[in-house]
Design a protein around this motif. Structure first.
Motif, PDB file in Angstrom:
ATOM      1  N   GLY A 121       1.043  -1.029  -0.067  1.00 47.08           N
ATOM      2  CA  GLY A 121       0.167  -0.074  -0.163  1.00 47.08           C
ATOM      3  C   GLY A 121       0.862   1.303  -0.066  1.00 47.08           C
ATOM      4  O   GLY A 121       0.541   2.152  -0.541  1.00 47.08           O
ATOM      5  N   GLN A 122       2.056   1.295   0.600  1.00 44.48           N
ATOM      6  CA  GLN A 122       2.805   2.297   0.862  1.00 44.48           C
ATOM      7  C   GLN A 122       3.354   2.631  -0.619  1.00 44.48           C
ATOM      8  O   GLN A 122       3.598   3.730  -0.746  1.00 44.48           O
ATOM      9  CB  GLN A 122       3.909   2.014   1.795  1.00 44.48           C
TER      10      GLN A 122
ATOM     11  N   GLN B 208       2.020   2.010  -3.326  1.00 43.96           N
ATOM     12  CA  GLN B 208       0.896   2.595  -3.995  1.00 43.96           C
ATOM     13  C   GLN B 208       0.739   3.991  -3.786  1.00 43.96           C
ATOM     14  O   GLN B 208       0.514   4.997  -4.683  1.00 43.96           O
ATOM     15  CB  GLN B 208      -0.499   1.823  -3.786  1.00 43.96           C
ATOM     16  N   VAL B 209       0.953   4.555  -2.655  1.00 39.16           N
ATOM     17  CA  VAL B 209       0.986   5.715  -2.372  1.00 39.16           C
ATOM     18  C   VAL B 209       1.915   6.548  -2.829  1.00 39.16           C
ATOM     19  O   VAL B 209       1.593   7.650  -3.404  1.00 39.16           O
ATOM     20  CB  VAL B 209       0.728   5.984  -0.761  1.00 39.16           C
ATOM     21  N   GLU B 210       3.327   5.854  -2.770  1.00 39.49           N
ATOM     22  CA  GLU B 210       4.427   6.399  -3.306  1.00 39.49           C
ATOM     23  C   GLU B 210       4.274   6.767  -4.682  1.00 39.49           C
ATOM     24  O   GLU B 210       4.910   7.734  -5.477  1.00 39.49           O
ATOM     25  CB  GLU B 210       5.801   5.737  -3.014  1.00 39.49           C
TER      26      GLU B 210
ATOM     27  N   LEU C  84       1.710   7.717  -6.261  1.00 39.25           N
ATOM     28  CA  LEU C  84       0.755   8.592  -6.774  1.00 39.25           C
ATOM     29  C   LEU C  84       1.702   9.722  -7.741  1.00 39.25           C
ATOM     30  O   LEU C  84       2.881   9.908  -7.464  1.00 39.25           O
ATOM     31  CB  LEU C  84       0.116   9.396  -5.745  1.00 39.25           C
TER      32      LEU C  84
ATOM     33  N   VAL D  44      -8.557   9.337   1.732  1.00 38.40           N
ATOM     34  CA  VAL D  44      -7.817   8.290   1.128  1.00 38.40           C
ATOM     35  C   VAL D  44      -7.036   7.444   2.240  1.00 38.40           C
ATOM     36  O   VAL D  44      -6.610   7.901   3.331  1.00 38.40           O
ATOM     37  CB  VAL D  44      -6.868   8.491   0.370  1.00 38.40           C
TER      38      VAL D  44
ATOM     39  N   SER E 192      -4.535   5.555   4.273  1.00 35.89           N
ATOM     40  CA  SER E 192      -2.846   5.940   4.051  1.00 35.89           C
ATOM     41  C   SER E 192      -1.971   4.756   4.855  1.00 35.89           C
ATOM     42  O   SER E 192      -1.165   4.406   4.406  1.00 35.89           O
ATOM     43  CB  SER E 192      -2.631   7.334   4.351  1.00 35.89           C
TER      44      SER E 192
ATOM     45  N   ILE F 275      -5.090   0.251   0.995  1.00 39.11           N
ATOM     46  CA  ILE F 275      -4.274   1.462   1.152  1.00 39.11           C
ATOM     47  C   ILE F 275      -4.329   2.046  -0.545  1.00 39.11           C
ATOM     48  O   ILE F 275      -4.062   1.489  -1.339  1.00 39.11           O
ATOM     49  CB  ILE F 275      -2.844   1.331   1.569  1.00 39.11           C
ATOM     50  N   GLY F 276      -4.807   3.448  -0.105  1.00 44.00           N
ATOM     51  CA  GLY F 276      -4.781   4.166  -1.520  1.00 44.00           C
ATOM     52  C   GLY F 276      -6.125   4.174  -2.052  1.00 44.00           C
ATOM     53  O   GLY F 276      -6.477   4.978  -2.691  1.00 44.00           O
ATOM     54  N   ASP F 277      -7.210   3.458  -1.364  1.00 49.56           N
ATOM     55  CA  ASP F 277      -8.656   3.618  -1.811  1.00 49.56           C
ATOM     56  C   ASP F 277      -9.091   4.951  -1.118  1.00 49.56           C
ATOM     57  O   ASP F 277      -8.686   5.350  -0.011  1.00 49.56           O
ATOM     58  CB  ASP F 277      -9.444   2.402  -1.441  1.00 49.56           C
ATOM     59  N   ARG F 278     -10.053   5.495  -1.770  1.00 49.16           N
ATOM     60  CA  ARG F 278     -10.840   6.694  -1.527  1.00 49.16           C
ATOM     61  C   ARG F 278     -12.211   6.234  -0.849  1.00 49.16           C
ATOM     62  O   ARG F 278     -12.876   5.328  -1.717  1.00 49.16           O
ATOM     63  CB  ARG F 278     -11.048   7.658  -2.569  1.00 49.16           C
TER      64      ARG F 278
END
Length: 516
Positions: A22-23, A25-27, A29, A54, A56, A93-96
């Motif tokens: 997930g981290q 995926q966030v990175e 962005l 979102v 995180s 993680i990353g889902d809104r």
């Protein structure tokens, strides 16, 4: 609990791998997305509000899930809410997600996702009841007293008076639609659940009105979009998004609007400016709005479009005993006084020559910018027939004319349209004897002689060709007219004089006889 307050440990299990994924995926962005997120203004955080954010982080050692609401606010949610009834993880993680704020303190923002889900436990229902949180539900049926609502997997009842803040005349418009509701009561172990939408609408309206009032107190110009919901002759009620504003008929347009229904229809979308918010004696809020306030005032630039002495086209909008009102453009209306209507004849009422809706050409006589008044003329469009009358009809000239009317003191004869002269009765009698009425009744044609002009009073004294010497008759006419004027003057003075007793009046009369 803030994000920086949580101590994360190294995880080697699947949960840790999930977090690392997930981290990543966030990175991943994009920089543009991050900029877009940074530019989003802070959300309004209050208990019961619906927020979006979102995911995180999902902790492997605790039941916490972190949700980034914006650049400043981070919410905390129980982990079990991201799993469905079968134990499957629905959110990562990353889902809104969209959730409700169930608690808000200086240190922590607690979120609940389940209040926006369709099927939940009685515990969530009771939480929503006690905390007065809005819950999403669908209108699935109707009965005699209201509606059946499916909410959190439960069948609830909403009275017809609680489905909206307005009186409901057509139940079918609500069928099959989803709304937010407040739970009013839960009885009989959940078999009797009563909900209200109108109470929620009123709460939301109060918050919106309070926000508007604060902005208004800061002298901000507030422009709102709304929908016309109700019409009265004197104005219209506008739905401004959960609360009503009143639009008076005088605030609809710079043009004259007699009835609101002449200008607006129910369902029309309008843009208005907030004028004021008042509290009535019964504690209700009264909101006044204006459409005119966001339109350009036509009088502000009237000098650029109209000049004194020039002619323009307009439309008759009103008729009064003293004249007619003519609209040159929306918001610009002028008065044609009855004396400015015709050179040709005396007008007693404007309806003799005009009617509402007539298209007319008028000349601007005067513009009064401060009082927003226009003086207009119909007759000045044409040349004044009296301007060159002495050149056209010199004294002594013989002219043919048409008798307009026969009075006790003579016959009025029209020489040309707008120019009328008088033949005294004594001259008519001398020429035709007692049968003069047959000879000088309208619409007989007479040959007349020009004798005298009085241009200032627009009068012409006429004679007949048969009369060789009319000097005595002309003199007698002048004396008669002078006596009539003296009588009128005495009558006016007598009417103004103070009245006494009958004895006073009789004494004054006897005194007058003695002097004579």
């Amino acid at each position: 609990m803030r994000y920086q307050d949580i101590k994360w440990e190294d995880e080697s299990d699947l949960e840790g791998e999930s977090q690392k994924t997930g981290q990543k995926q966030v990175e991943e962005l994009s920089f543009a997305e991050l900029l877009q997120q940074e530019s989003v203004p802070d959300v309004e955080i209050r208990r019961g509000s619906q927020v979006s954010g979102v995911i995180s982080a999902i902790s492997a050692t605790s039941d916490n899930v972190l949700v980034e609401l914006d650049a400043v606010h981070t919410g905390v949610m129980d982990k079990n809410q991201i799993y469905n009834e079968k134990g499957e993880q629905q959110y990562h993680i990353g889902d809104r997600i969209t959730a409700y704020v169930v608690a808000y303190t200086q240190d922590e923002i607690q979120l609940s996702l389940r209040l926006s889900a369709s099927k939940q436990s009685m515990e969530d229902l009771h939480n929503a009841l006690h905390m007065q949180l809005p819950v999403r539900g669908k209108v699935t049926g109707e009965n005699k007293g209201g509606f059946e609502i499916t909410l959190m997997g439960k069948r609830c009842f909403c009275p017809v008076s609680q489905i909206d803040t307005r009186f409901v005349t057509n139940k079918t418009e609500f069928m099959g639609r989803e709304f937010n509701f407040l739970i009013e009561k839960i009885e009989e172990g959940g078999r009797n659940i009563v909900v209200s939408r109108s109470k929620l609408l009123r709460k939301e309206a109060e918050l919106k009105i309070a926000e508007l009032e604060e902005r208004k107190n800061q002298d901000q110009d507030i422009i709102l979009d709304g929908i016309v919901t109700e019409l009265r002759d004197y104005g219209a009620f506008i739905d401004l998004g959960g609360f009503d504003g009143f639009l008076h008929v005088s605030e609809m347009s710079y043009a004259r609007v007699n009835r609101a229904s002449d200008f607006l229809q129910k369902g029309d979308q309008v843009r208005v400016k907030l004028l004021k918010i008042e509290t009535t004696n019964d504690g209700k809020r009264r909101i006044s709005v204006s459409m005119k306030a966001i339109q350009e005032d036509p009088w502000a630039t009237i000098g650029n479009r109209y000049e004194t002495g020039k002619s323009y086209s307009g439309t008759v909008t009103r008729l009064e005993t003293f004249g007619a009102f003519v609209s040159l453009e929306p918001g610009v209306e002028g008065l044609v006084h009855i004396s400015e209507m015709s050179w040709e004849k005396r007008i007693h009422h404007p309806n003799e020559i005009l009617k509402v809706g007539d298209k007319v050409d008028v000349r601007v006589v005067d513009i009064q910018n401060e009082s927003q008044k226009l003086s207009l003329s119909l007759k000045n469009i044409e040349a004044d027939p009296w301007a060159s009358i002495t050149d056209k009809f010199p004294v002594g000239a013989k002219v043919k004319g048409t008798v307009e009317s026969l009075k006790g003191f003579g016959a009025f004869v029209q020489l040309v349209p707008g120019v009328t002269g008088l033949v005294p009765t004594e001259i008519l009698k001398k020429a035709h004897g007692e049968s003069y009425k047959k000879k000088a009744s309208p619409p007989q044609e007479l040959e007349v002689v020009i004798r005298e002009f009085n241009i200032a009073e627009r009068k012409i004294l006429l004679s007949l060709p048969e009369i060789k010497d009319d000097s005595d008759d002309i003199q007698a006419y002048h004396e008669y007219m002078q006596s009539q004027q003296d009588k009128d003057k005495v009558k006016k003075e007598t009417s103004k004089a103070p009245r006494g007793s009958f004895g006073d009046i009789l004494a004054a009369s006897l005194e007058g006889k003695k002097k004579s």
